[in-house]
Design a protein around this motif. Structure first.
Motif: not given
Length: 199
Positions: A45-62
């Protein structure tokens, strides 16, 4: 079927994540590793996190290159907060009869007593794979005092010592420092293309 469950924010996913998942799959005899991306982590909570759709793209690529790895939508498709204990209960229904092994880094094992309903979480699992880094000292007796029944569930996964953390990668990008070999090629390309983690 024997399944590994690997939860995290994955902002971004890096080489250390992949090594833990691959070593766990091999050493624990896992048929598949389910990567559970947490949309809104309760402990950040309070920590900046990238939007979910961006993280999903990164994880899919990984994960694209390894057929043993699969992204689970178990936490994506339900409202928060997403606690691991509830995630496991849902996966039990999705994969009846399967053995579920939760995968953790050694640092997360020390924090386990602070998790939401940790005793129920431990009871719901067939095992817990813990990445055991060279030189790590884990006081199982101490953890067992707080969480009875934990020690018998733990299976240590031996893996190379890699001091890589997503927050350090984000900081490197912000500072314009080298991070090329901390992440898979496809993740590196996406971070560059999308201009992620810039100051």
């Amino acid at each position: 079927m024997r399944l590994g469950v690997f939860g995290g924010t994955f902002d971004p996913p890096h080489i250390g994540h992949l090594i833990l998942a691959a070593e766990s799959a091999e050493q624990l005899g896992l048929d598949r590793v389910l990567w559970v991306i947490t949309p809104d982590p309760p402990h950040k909570t309070g920590v900046p996190i990238s939007p979910l759709d961006v993280r999903l793209r990164l994880l899919t690529a990984a994960l694209d290159a390894d057929p043993r790895f699969e992204i689970s939508r178990v936490d994506i498709d339900r409202p928060g907060p997403q606690y691991a204990v509830d995630t496991i209960q849902i996966l039990r229904k999705e994969y009846p009869g399967s053995e579920l092994f939760y995968l953790l880094g050694g640092d997360s094992l020390h924090d386990l007593p602070k998790w939401h309903a940790p005793q129920r979480f431990i009871a719901s699992l067939d095992g817990i794979g813990v990445m055991h880094r060279p030189g790590d000292r884990v006081d199982l007796g101490g953890v067992e005092r707080f969480l009875p029944g934990l020690a018998v569930k733990i299976h240590f996964v031996e893996a190379p010592l890699l001091e890589i953390a997503s927050r350090d990668i984000r900081e490197r990008v912000r500072q314009g420092r080298h991070f090329r070999y901390f992440v898979p090629d496809a993740v590196y390309a996406l971070i560059q293309d999308l201009g992620l983690y810039q100051a």
